[in-house]
Scaffold this motif. Sequence first.
Motif, PDB file in Angstrom:
ATOM      1  N   ILE A   1       0.845  -1.207   0.000  1.00 36.82           N
ATOM      2  CA  ILE A   1       0.000   0.000   0.000  1.00 36.82           C
ATOM      3  C   ILE A   1       0.875   1.250   0.000  1.00 36.82           C
ATOM      4  O   ILE A   1       0.630   2.188  -0.761  1.00 36.82           O
ATOM      5  N   ILE A   2       1.915   1.238   0.828  1.00 36.72           N
ATOM      6  CA  ILE A   2       2.827   2.398   0.875  1.00 36.72           C
ATOM      7  C   ILE A   2       3.477   2.609  -0.498  1.00 36.72           C
ATOM      8  O   ILE A   2       3.551   3.733  -1.002  1.00 36.72           O
ATOM      9  N   ALA A   3       3.912   1.516  -1.118  1.00 39.57           N
ATOM     10  CA  ALA A   3       4.550   1.620  -2.438  1.00 39.57           C
ATOM     11  C   ALA A   3       3.562   2.192  -3.461  1.00 39.57           C
ATOM     12  O   ALA A   3       3.925   3.043  -4.278  1.00 39.57           O
ATOM     13  N   TYR A   4       2.314   1.740  -3.390  1.00 36.14           N
ATOM     14  CA  TYR A   4       1.309   2.193  -4.361  1.00 36.14           C
ATOM     15  C   TYR A   4       1.001   3.679  -4.158  1.00 36.14           C
ATOM     16  O   TYR A   4       0.880   4.431  -5.131  1.00 36.14           O
ATOM     17  N   VAL A   5       0.886   4.091  -2.896  1.00 38.48           N
ATOM     18  CA  VAL A   5       0.634   5.511  -2.606  1.00 38.48           C
ATOM     19  C   VAL A   5       1.803   6.346  -3.130  1.00 38.48           C
ATOM     20  O   VAL A   5       1.600   7.414  -3.727  1.00 38.48           O
TER      21      VAL A   5
ATOM     22  N   LEU B   1       9.697   0.216  -6.835  1.00 36.52           N
ATOM     23  CA  LEU B   1       9.313  -1.185  -7.054  1.00 36.52           C
ATOM     24  C   LEU B   1      10.389  -2.152  -6.568  1.00 36.52           C
ATOM     25  O   LEU B   1      10.066  -3.194  -5.995  1.00 36.52           O
ATOM     26  N   VAL B   2      11.642  -1.803  -6.805  1.00 34.88           N
ATOM     27  CA  VAL B   2      12.705  -2.704  -6.340  1.00 34.88           C
ATOM     28  C   VAL B   2      12.718  -2.746  -4.815  1.00 34.88           C
ATOM     29  O   VAL B   2      12.795  -3.818  -4.210  1.00 34.88           O
ATOM     30  N   TYR B   3      12.588  -1.588  -4.187  1.00 36.34           N
ATOM     31  CA  TYR B   3      12.615  -1.570  -2.728  1.00 36.34           C
ATOM     32  C   TYR B   3      11.421  -2.362  -2.167  1.00 36.34           C
ATOM     33  O   TYR B   3      11.561  -3.147  -1.234  1.00 36.34           O
TER      34      TYR B   3
END
Lengths: 251, 219
Positions: free
Chosen positions: A8-12, A60-62
Amino acid sequence: MKKQTNLIIAYVLVIVCSAAVTISCIISARTSGYMPVAVDGIFVFGCKGGLINLLFPLILVYSTLYRLRLDFDPVYVVRRKSKIDMWNRVFVYSYVICIITVFTSMVVGGIITLLYTHKWQYMGIESIMYGEFAKTGYAMPQQFHYGTMFVISLFINSAEVFVRVLIALGIYWFTESQVFTIIMIMVMRIFLDGRMAKYFALWHYKVEGGAYYTELCSGVRIMESILYMLIAVVVIELLAYIFIPRKNFYK
Amino acid sequence: MEIKINQLTKQIKGVTVLEDITLTMQGGKIYGLKGPNGCGKTMLMRAISGLILPSSGSVEIDGQVLGKDISFPPSIGLLIEYPSFVNGYTGLKNLQMIASIQNKVTEEQVREAIQRVGLNPDDKRTFKKYSLGMKQKLGIACAIMEDPELIILDEPVNALDEAGISMVRDILQDYKKRSALIIIACHDKEELEFLSDEIYSISEGKITGHDVLPGDDSK
Protein backbone atom coordinates in the motif's frame (compact mmCIF):
# COMPACT_ATOMS: atom_id res chain seq x y z
CA MET A 1 5.17 -4.09 9.03
CA LYS A 2 3.09 -6.60 7.12
CA LYS A 3 3.43 -7.41 3.44
CA GLN A 4 0.20 -5.66 2.49
CA THR A 5 1.19 -2.47 4.30
CA ASN A 6 4.40 -2.37 2.31
CA LEU A 7 2.48 -2.73 -0.96
CA ILE A 8 0.00 0.00 0.00
CA ILE A 9 2.83 2.40 0.88
CA ALA A 10 4.55 1.62 -2.44
CA TYR A 11 1.31 2.19 -4.36
CA VAL A 12 0.63 5.51 -2.61
CA LEU A 13 4.20 6.59 -3.45
CA VAL A 14 3.60 5.72 -7.11
CA ILE A 15 0.43 7.85 -7.17
CA VAL A 16 2.10 10.77 -5.36
CA CYS A 17 5.14 10.71 -7.67
CA SER A 18 2.96 10.48 -10.80
CA ALA A 19 0.78 13.38 -9.63
CA ALA A 20 3.79 15.52 -8.68
CA VAL A 21 5.53 14.96 -12.02
CA THR A 22 2.31 15.59 -13.95
CA ILE A 23 1.61 18.87 -12.13
CA SER A 24 5.21 19.95 -12.68
CA CYS A 25 4.89 19.17 -16.41
CA ILE A 26 1.61 21.09 -16.71
CA ILE A 27 3.13 24.16 -15.06
CA SER A 28 6.20 23.89 -17.26
CA ALA A 29 4.07 23.53 -20.42
CA ARG A 30 1.93 26.52 -19.51
CA THR A 31 5.04 28.58 -18.83
CA SER A 32 6.24 27.65 -22.32
CA GLY A 33 2.98 28.90 -23.76
CA TYR A 34 0.98 25.84 -24.64
CA MET A 35 -1.98 24.19 -22.98
CA PRO A 36 -1.51 20.50 -22.30
CA VAL A 37 -4.51 18.19 -22.57
CA ALA A 38 -5.54 14.85 -21.05
CA VAL A 39 -3.90 12.91 -23.87
CA ASP A 40 -0.60 14.61 -23.05
CA GLY A 41 -1.12 13.64 -19.41
CA ILE A 42 -1.63 9.99 -20.28
CA PHE A 43 1.00 9.47 -22.94
CA VAL A 44 3.70 11.96 -21.96
CA PHE A 45 3.49 13.23 -18.38
CA GLY A 46 2.45 9.89 -16.88
CA CYS A 47 5.37 8.18 -18.63
CA LYS A 48 7.99 10.84 -18.02
CA GLY A 49 11.58 9.63 -18.03
CA GLY A 50 12.18 10.47 -14.38
CA LEU A 51 9.27 8.25 -13.39
CA ILE A 52 9.98 5.35 -15.72
CA ASN A 53 13.73 5.32 -15.39
CA LEU A 54 14.34 6.24 -11.80
CA LEU A 55 11.46 6.72 -9.38
CA PHE A 56 9.39 3.66 -10.32
CA PRO A 57 12.36 1.27 -10.42
CA LEU A 58 13.48 2.59 -7.02
CA ILE A 59 10.02 2.20 -5.46
CA LEU A 60 9.31 -1.18 -7.05
CA VAL A 61 12.70 -2.70 -6.34
CA TYR A 62 12.62 -1.57 -2.73
CA SER A 63 9.06 -2.87 -2.36
CA THR A 64 9.98 -6.20 -4.00
CA LEU A 65 13.06 -6.59 -1.83
CA TYR A 66 10.95 -6.00 1.25
CA ARG A 67 8.31 -8.45 0.14
CA LEU A 68 10.86 -11.10 -0.75
CA ARG A 69 13.14 -10.38 2.21
CA LEU A 70 12.67 -13.88 3.62
CA ASP A 71 13.30 -15.64 0.31
CA PHE A 72 17.00 -16.16 0.97
CA ASP A 73 16.46 -17.65 4.42
CA PRO A 74 17.39 -21.36 4.44
CA VAL A 75 13.97 -22.52 5.70
CA TYR A 76 12.34 -20.85 2.70
CA VAL A 77 15.02 -21.67 0.14
CA VAL A 78 15.06 -25.45 0.63
CA ARG A 79 11.29 -25.67 0.20
CA ARG A 80 11.41 -24.28 -3.34
CA LYS A 81 11.48 -26.62 -6.30
CA SER A 82 14.66 -25.04 -7.59
CA LYS A 83 16.63 -21.81 -7.68
CA ILE A 84 15.13 -21.10 -11.11
CA ASP A 85 11.69 -21.49 -9.55
CA MET A 86 12.67 -18.82 -7.01
CA TRP A 87 13.77 -16.48 -9.78
CA ASN A 88 10.62 -17.13 -11.81
CA ARG A 89 8.52 -16.00 -8.87
CA VAL A 90 10.47 -12.74 -8.80
CA PHE A 91 10.07 -12.41 -12.59
CA VAL A 92 6.29 -12.80 -12.57
CA TYR A 93 5.78 -10.67 -9.46
CA SER A 94 7.94 -7.87 -10.89
CA TYR A 95 6.11 -7.84 -14.22
CA VAL A 96 2.71 -7.63 -12.55
CA ILE A 97 3.70 -4.71 -10.32
CA CYS A 98 5.37 -2.90 -13.26
CA ILE A 99 2.17 -3.12 -15.32
CA ILE A 100 0.03 -1.93 -12.40
CA THR A 101 2.44 0.93 -11.66
CA VAL A 102 2.64 2.26 -15.22
CA PHE A 103 -1.12 1.86 -15.71
CA THR A 104 -1.71 3.88 -12.53
CA SER A 105 0.77 6.53 -13.57
CA MET A 106 -0.80 6.98 -17.01
CA VAL A 107 -4.29 7.21 -15.53
CA VAL A 108 -3.18 9.67 -12.82
CA GLY A 109 -1.39 11.75 -15.49
CA GLY A 110 -4.53 11.84 -17.63
CA ILE A 111 -6.95 12.64 -14.80
CA ILE A 112 -4.85 15.44 -13.31
CA THR A 113 -4.27 17.07 -16.70
CA LEU A 114 -7.97 16.78 -17.50
CA LEU A 115 -8.87 18.39 -14.16
CA TYR A 116 -6.44 21.24 -14.87
CA THR A 117 -7.40 21.99 -18.46
CA HIS A 118 -10.82 20.35 -18.93
CA LYS A 119 -9.75 19.22 -22.39
CA TRP A 120 -9.34 15.70 -23.67
CA GLN A 121 -7.68 16.59 -26.95
CA TYR A 122 -6.24 19.89 -28.04
CA MET A 123 -6.52 19.64 -31.79
CA GLY A 124 -8.60 17.83 -34.36
CA ILE A 125 -7.17 14.75 -36.02
CA GLU A 126 -6.21 16.67 -39.18
CA SER A 127 -4.21 19.18 -37.18
CA ILE A 128 -2.49 16.43 -35.24
CA MET A 129 -1.60 14.63 -38.47
CA TYR A 130 -0.26 17.81 -40.04
CA GLY A 131 1.64 18.77 -36.89
CA GLU A 132 3.20 15.37 -36.48
CA PHE A 133 4.20 15.21 -40.14
CA ALA A 134 5.76 18.66 -39.92
CA LYS A 135 7.59 17.72 -36.72
CA THR A 136 8.76 14.20 -37.46
CA GLY A 137 8.40 13.58 -41.15
CA TYR A 138 6.30 10.49 -40.44
CA ALA A 139 2.88 10.26 -42.03
CA MET A 140 0.22 9.13 -39.62
CA PRO A 141 -2.44 6.63 -40.61
CA GLN A 142 -5.92 8.04 -41.18
CA GLN A 143 -7.40 5.83 -38.52
CA PHE A 144 -6.08 5.34 -35.08
CA HIS A 145 -7.56 4.38 -31.80
CA TYR A 146 -6.66 5.75 -28.39
CA GLY A 147 -7.40 2.40 -26.77
CA THR A 148 -4.77 0.71 -28.94
CA MET A 149 -2.36 3.54 -28.24
CA PHE A 150 -2.91 3.12 -24.54
CA VAL A 151 -2.26 -0.62 -24.62
CA ILE A 152 0.91 -0.23 -26.69
CA SER A 153 2.17 2.63 -24.57
CA LEU A 154 1.43 0.69 -21.38
CA PHE A 155 3.26 -2.33 -22.78
CA ILE A 156 6.34 -0.42 -23.86
CA ASN A 157 6.66 1.78 -20.79
CA SER A 158 6.05 -1.02 -18.33
CA ALA A 159 8.66 -3.05 -20.21
CA GLU A 160 11.18 -0.29 -19.70
CA VAL A 161 10.50 -0.26 -15.96
CA PHE A 162 10.49 -4.07 -15.92
CA VAL A 163 13.89 -4.37 -17.58
CA ARG A 164 15.40 -2.00 -15.02
CA VAL A 165 13.71 -3.75 -12.12
CA LEU A 166 14.89 -7.15 -13.38
CA ILE A 167 18.48 -5.96 -13.77
CA ALA A 168 18.38 -4.48 -10.26
CA LEU A 169 16.90 -7.66 -8.77
CA GLY A 170 19.51 -9.72 -10.61
CA ILE A 171 22.18 -7.56 -9.00
CA TYR A 172 20.57 -8.11 -5.61
CA TRP A 173 20.49 -11.88 -6.15
CA PHE A 174 24.23 -11.99 -6.40
CA THR A 175 25.30 -9.20 -4.06
CA GLU A 176 22.52 -9.52 -1.44
CA SER A 177 23.15 -5.83 -0.77
CA GLN A 178 20.12 -3.53 -0.84
CA VAL A 179 22.30 -0.43 -0.76
CA PHE A 180 24.38 -1.54 -3.76
CA THR A 181 21.21 -2.47 -5.67
CA ILE A 182 19.64 0.95 -5.08
CA ILE A 183 22.88 2.66 -6.14
CA MET A 184 22.93 0.57 -9.32
CA ILE A 185 19.41 1.76 -10.23
CA MET A 186 20.72 5.32 -10.11
CA VAL A 187 23.77 4.32 -12.16
CA MET A 188 21.45 2.69 -14.72
CA ARG A 189 19.54 5.96 -14.94
CA ILE A 190 22.75 7.73 -15.93
CA PHE A 191 24.05 4.95 -18.17
CA LEU A 192 20.86 4.15 -20.07
CA ASP A 193 19.68 7.73 -20.46
CA GLY A 194 22.97 9.49 -20.94
CA ARG A 195 25.04 10.02 -24.02
CA MET A 196 25.98 6.38 -24.16
CA ALA A 197 22.31 5.48 -24.43
CA LYS A 198 22.26 5.86 -28.18
CA TYR A 199 24.55 2.86 -28.43
CA PHE A 200 22.23 0.82 -26.30
CA ALA A 201 19.30 -1.04 -27.77
CA LEU A 202 16.92 -0.06 -25.01
CA TRP A 203 17.05 3.54 -26.13
CA HIS A 204 15.14 2.72 -29.28
CA TYR A 205 11.92 1.87 -27.60
CA LYS A 206 11.68 5.04 -25.63
CA VAL A 207 8.48 6.87 -26.45
CA GLU A 208 9.44 10.49 -26.73
CA GLY A 209 7.15 13.25 -25.66
CA GLY A 210 5.70 15.36 -28.49
CA ALA A 211 5.99 12.61 -31.08
CA TYR A 212 3.84 10.03 -29.41
CA TYR A 213 1.02 10.16 -31.94
CA THR A 214 3.34 9.23 -34.74
CA GLU A 215 5.36 6.75 -32.78
CA LEU A 216 2.43 4.97 -31.30
CA CYS A 217 0.04 5.14 -34.22
CA SER A 218 2.05 4.87 -37.37
CA GLY A 219 3.75 1.67 -36.37
CA VAL A 220 7.09 3.14 -37.40
CA ARG A 221 8.62 2.25 -34.07
CA ILE A 222 6.12 -0.03 -32.44
CA MET A 223 7.50 -3.30 -33.77
CA GLU A 224 11.04 -2.09 -33.17
CA SER A 225 10.13 -1.13 -29.63
CA ILE A 226 8.45 -4.43 -28.85
CA LEU A 227 11.30 -6.36 -30.44
CA TYR A 228 13.97 -4.56 -28.41
CA MET A 229 11.96 -5.01 -25.25
CA LEU A 230 11.62 -8.74 -25.91
CA ILE A 231 15.32 -9.04 -26.71
CA ALA A 232 16.21 -7.26 -23.46
CA VAL A 233 13.95 -9.54 -21.40
CA VAL A 234 15.16 -12.69 -23.17
CA VAL A 235 18.82 -11.71 -22.65
CA ILE A 236 18.20 -11.09 -18.94
CA GLU A 237 16.37 -14.41 -18.62
CA LEU A 238 19.15 -16.28 -20.44
CA LEU A 239 21.73 -14.76 -18.10
CA ALA A 240 19.50 -15.64 -15.15
CA TYR A 241 19.17 -19.26 -16.28
CA ILE A 242 22.95 -19.52 -16.62
CA PHE A 243 23.96 -17.85 -13.36
CA ILE A 244 21.08 -18.44 -10.96
CA PRO A 245 21.68 -22.19 -10.51
CA ARG A 246 25.18 -21.23 -9.32
CA LYS A 247 23.87 -19.00 -6.56
CA ASN A 248 25.07 -19.79 -3.03
CA PHE A 249 22.99 -18.97 0.02
CA TYR A 250 25.24 -18.05 2.92
CA LYS A 251 22.64 -16.35 5.12
CA MET B 1 17.52 -42.07 2.30
CA GLU B 2 21.23 -42.06 1.59
CA ILE B 3 23.64 -39.16 1.32
CA LYS B 4 26.95 -39.63 -0.43
CA ILE B 5 29.51 -36.88 -0.30
CA ASN B 6 32.39 -37.37 -2.71
CA GLN B 7 35.58 -35.34 -2.29
CA LEU B 8 33.65 -32.21 -1.48
CA THR B 9 35.71 -29.03 -1.43
CA LYS B 10 34.34 -25.54 -1.04
CA GLN B 11 36.33 -22.37 -1.42
CA ILE B 12 35.00 -18.93 -0.67
CA LYS B 13 37.05 -15.98 -1.89
CA GLY B 14 40.17 -18.11 -2.01
CA VAL B 15 39.69 -19.55 1.48
CA THR B 16 39.06 -23.29 1.69
CA VAL B 17 36.17 -23.81 4.12
CA LEU B 18 35.58 -27.49 3.30
CA GLU B 19 38.32 -29.75 2.01
CA ASP B 20 38.12 -33.15 0.38
CA ILE B 21 35.20 -34.43 2.43
CA THR B 22 34.04 -37.93 1.60
CA LEU B 23 31.38 -39.68 3.67
CA THR B 24 28.18 -41.65 3.44
CA MET B 25 25.12 -41.27 5.63
CA GLN B 26 22.12 -43.59 5.86
CA GLY B 27 18.51 -43.07 6.89
CA GLY B 28 17.48 -44.24 10.36
CA LYS B 29 20.60 -42.84 12.01
CA ILE B 30 21.59 -39.68 13.81
CA TYR B 31 24.90 -38.18 12.72
CA GLY B 32 26.69 -35.69 14.92
CA LEU B 33 29.15 -33.07 13.70
CA LYS B 34 31.62 -31.72 16.20
CA GLY B 35 34.42 -29.26 16.03
CA PRO B 36 35.44 -25.75 17.12
CA ASN B 37 33.70 -22.59 15.93
CA GLY B 38 34.35 -21.88 12.26
CA CYS B 39 35.62 -25.39 11.51
CA GLY B 40 33.07 -25.93 8.75
CA LYS B 41 30.17 -27.77 10.46
CA THR B 42 27.52 -25.30 9.35
CA MET B 43 29.08 -25.02 5.90
CA LEU B 44 28.88 -28.80 5.50
CA MET B 45 25.22 -28.65 6.53
CA ARG B 46 24.63 -25.94 3.94
CA ALA B 47 26.29 -28.09 1.27
CA ILE B 48 24.09 -31.08 2.14
CA SER B 49 21.01 -28.79 2.04
CA GLY B 50 21.90 -27.51 -1.43
CA LEU B 51 22.31 -23.98 -0.11
CA ILE B 52 25.89 -23.81 -1.35
CA LEU B 53 27.43 -25.53 -4.33
CA PRO B 54 30.75 -27.37 -4.08
CA SER B 55 33.82 -25.87 -5.74
CA SER B 56 34.69 -29.48 -6.56
CA GLY B 57 33.27 -32.87 -5.66
CA SER B 58 29.61 -33.67 -5.25
CA VAL B 59 26.76 -34.29 -2.84
CA GLU B 60 24.31 -37.02 -3.84
CA ILE B 61 20.91 -37.48 -2.27
CA ASP B 62 19.56 -40.92 -3.13
CA GLY B 63 21.71 -40.94 -6.26
CA GLN B 64 20.71 -37.46 -7.42
CA VAL B 65 23.50 -34.90 -7.55
CA LEU B 66 22.74 -31.59 -5.85
CA GLY B 67 23.15 -28.67 -8.21
CA LYS B 68 22.80 -30.91 -11.28
CA ASP B 69 19.85 -33.27 -10.95
CA ILE B 70 18.15 -31.39 -8.12
CA SER B 71 18.59 -27.99 -6.47
CA PHE B 72 17.62 -29.08 -2.96
CA PRO B 73 16.92 -32.38 -1.20
CA PRO B 74 13.30 -33.29 -1.96
CA SER B 75 12.25 -33.82 1.66
CA ILE B 76 14.19 -31.73 4.13
CA GLY B 77 13.61 -29.88 7.38
CA LEU B 78 16.38 -27.73 8.72
CA LEU B 79 17.33 -25.30 11.42
CA ILE B 80 20.52 -23.43 10.66
CA GLU B 81 21.36 -20.54 12.95
CA TYR B 82 18.33 -18.31 13.54
CA PRO B 83 15.44 -18.64 11.08
CA SER B 84 14.00 -15.37 9.77
CA PHE B 85 10.50 -15.61 11.13
CA VAL B 86 8.25 -12.58 10.72
CA ASN B 87 8.27 -10.63 13.97
CA GLY B 88 4.69 -9.40 13.58
CA TYR B 89 3.18 -12.87 13.04
CA THR B 90 2.28 -15.51 15.61
CA GLY B 91 4.19 -18.79 15.63
CA LEU B 92 1.31 -20.56 13.89
CA LYS B 93 1.04 -17.96 11.14
CA ASN B 94 4.79 -18.04 10.56
CA LEU B 95 4.78 -21.80 10.10
CA GLN B 96 1.64 -21.70 7.96
CA MET B 97 3.34 -19.22 5.65
CA ILE B 98 6.37 -21.51 5.31
CA ALA B 99 4.19 -24.61 4.90
CA SER B 100 2.25 -22.88 2.10
CA ILE B 101 5.36 -23.00 -0.12
CA GLN B 102 5.06 -26.75 -0.66
CA ASN B 103 1.49 -27.12 0.53
CA LYS B 104 2.18 -30.65 1.74
CA VAL B 105 0.73 -30.34 5.22
CA THR B 106 -2.58 -29.19 6.64
CA GLU B 107 -3.08 -26.56 9.31
CA GLU B 108 -3.80 -29.38 11.73
CA GLN B 109 -0.38 -30.90 11.07
CA VAL B 110 1.28 -27.53 11.59
CA ARG B 111 -0.56 -27.19 14.90
CA GLU B 112 0.58 -30.69 15.91
CA ALA B 113 4.20 -29.79 15.19
CA ILE B 114 3.92 -26.68 17.36
CA GLN B 115 2.36 -28.69 20.18
CA ARG B 116 5.02 -31.34 19.78
CA VAL B 117 7.73 -28.85 20.76
CA GLY B 118 5.75 -27.66 23.76
CA LEU B 119 4.34 -24.44 22.33
CA ASN B 120 0.70 -23.43 22.14
CA PRO B 121 -0.51 -23.02 18.53
CA ASP B 122 -3.26 -20.66 19.74
CA ASP B 123 -0.80 -18.38 21.51
CA LYS B 124 -1.69 -14.88 20.33
CA ARG B 125 1.74 -13.47 21.09
CA THR B 126 3.75 -12.48 18.05
CA PHE B 127 7.17 -13.99 17.33
CA LYS B 128 8.81 -10.77 18.51
CA LYS B 129 7.57 -11.44 22.03
CA TYR B 130 8.82 -15.03 22.15
CA SER B 131 11.68 -15.88 24.52
CA LEU B 132 14.90 -17.30 23.03
CA GLY B 133 13.86 -20.81 24.02
CA MET B 134 10.45 -20.40 22.38
CA LYS B 135 12.08 -19.13 19.20
CA GLN B 136 14.34 -22.16 19.17
CA LYS B 137 11.37 -24.48 19.68
CA LEU B 138 9.49 -22.83 16.83
CA GLY B 139 12.53 -23.37 14.61
CA ILE B 140 12.50 -27.07 15.50
CA ALA B 141 8.75 -27.27 14.86
CA CYS B 142 9.39 -25.70 11.46
CA ALA B 143 12.03 -28.34 10.71
CA ILE B 144 9.77 -31.29 11.54
CA MET B 145 6.32 -30.09 10.51
CA GLU B 146 6.42 -31.73 7.06
CA ASP B 147 7.72 -35.08 8.34
CA PRO B 148 10.94 -34.76 6.32
CA GLU B 149 13.22 -37.66 5.45
CA LEU B 150 16.27 -35.51 6.09
CA ILE B 151 16.51 -33.35 9.22
CA ILE B 152 19.43 -30.96 9.71
CA LEU B 153 19.70 -29.14 13.02
CA ASP B 154 22.48 -26.74 13.90
CA GLU B 155 22.74 -26.37 17.69
CA PRO B 156 19.21 -27.70 18.34
CA VAL B 157 19.41 -27.45 22.14
CA ASN B 158 20.65 -23.85 22.24
CA ALA B 159 18.66 -21.75 24.72
CA LEU B 160 16.56 -24.73 25.81
CA ASP B 161 15.96 -25.72 29.43
CA GLU B 162 16.10 -29.32 30.71
CA ALA B 163 12.54 -30.05 29.60
CA GLY B 164 13.25 -28.58 26.19
CA ILE B 165 16.39 -30.66 25.75
CA SER B 166 14.46 -33.77 26.73
CA MET B 167 11.80 -32.87 24.18
CA VAL B 168 14.43 -32.55 21.43
CA ARG B 169 15.84 -35.95 22.36
CA ASP B 170 12.38 -37.54 22.11
CA ILE B 171 11.67 -35.93 18.76
CA LEU B 172 14.99 -37.02 17.26
CA GLN B 173 14.56 -40.60 18.49
CA ASP B 174 11.04 -40.66 17.08
CA TYR B 175 12.19 -39.50 13.64
CA LYS B 176 15.11 -41.91 13.75
CA LYS B 177 12.63 -44.76 14.22
CA ARG B 178 10.75 -43.46 11.18
CA SER B 179 13.98 -43.93 9.17
CA ALA B 180 14.73 -40.23 8.83
CA LEU B 181 18.36 -39.25 8.35
CA ILE B 182 19.26 -36.73 11.03
CA ILE B 183 22.35 -34.53 11.13
CA ILE B 184 23.05 -32.37 14.15
CA ALA B 185 25.83 -30.06 15.20
CA CYS B 186 26.22 -29.31 18.86
CA HIS B 187 28.88 -27.74 21.07
CA ASP B 188 27.79 -29.79 24.08
CA LYS B 189 29.98 -32.91 23.71
CA GLU B 190 27.94 -35.01 26.13
CA GLU B 191 24.66 -34.11 24.48
CA LEU B 192 26.08 -34.83 21.04
CA GLU B 193 27.36 -38.23 22.15
CA PHE B 194 24.06 -39.00 23.82
CA LEU B 195 22.05 -38.19 20.71
CA SER B 196 24.27 -39.46 17.91
CA ASP B 197 24.89 -42.89 16.41
CA GLU B 198 27.96 -41.67 14.58
CA ILE B 199 30.05 -38.57 15.08
CA TYR B 200 32.24 -36.85 12.54
CA SER B 201 34.93 -34.55 13.90
CA ILE B 202 35.74 -31.58 11.73
CA SER B 203 38.73 -29.32 11.95
CA GLU B 204 39.68 -26.55 9.53
CA GLY B 205 37.21 -27.85 6.98
CA LYS B 206 38.47 -31.43 7.03
CA ILE B 207 37.04 -34.60 8.54
CA THR B 208 39.55 -35.54 11.21
CA GLY B 209 37.69 -38.35 12.93
CA HIS B 210 34.73 -40.70 12.65
CA ASP B 211 33.35 -42.45 15.74
CA VAL B 212 30.62 -45.05 15.64
CA LEU B 213 29.03 -44.98 19.06
CA PRO B 214 27.74 -48.13 20.70
CA GLY B 215 23.98 -48.64 20.43
CA ASP B 216 21.98 -47.65 23.49
CA ASP B 217 18.32 -48.55 23.72
CA SER B 218 17.82 -46.16 26.61
CA LYS B 219 18.39 -43.16 24.32
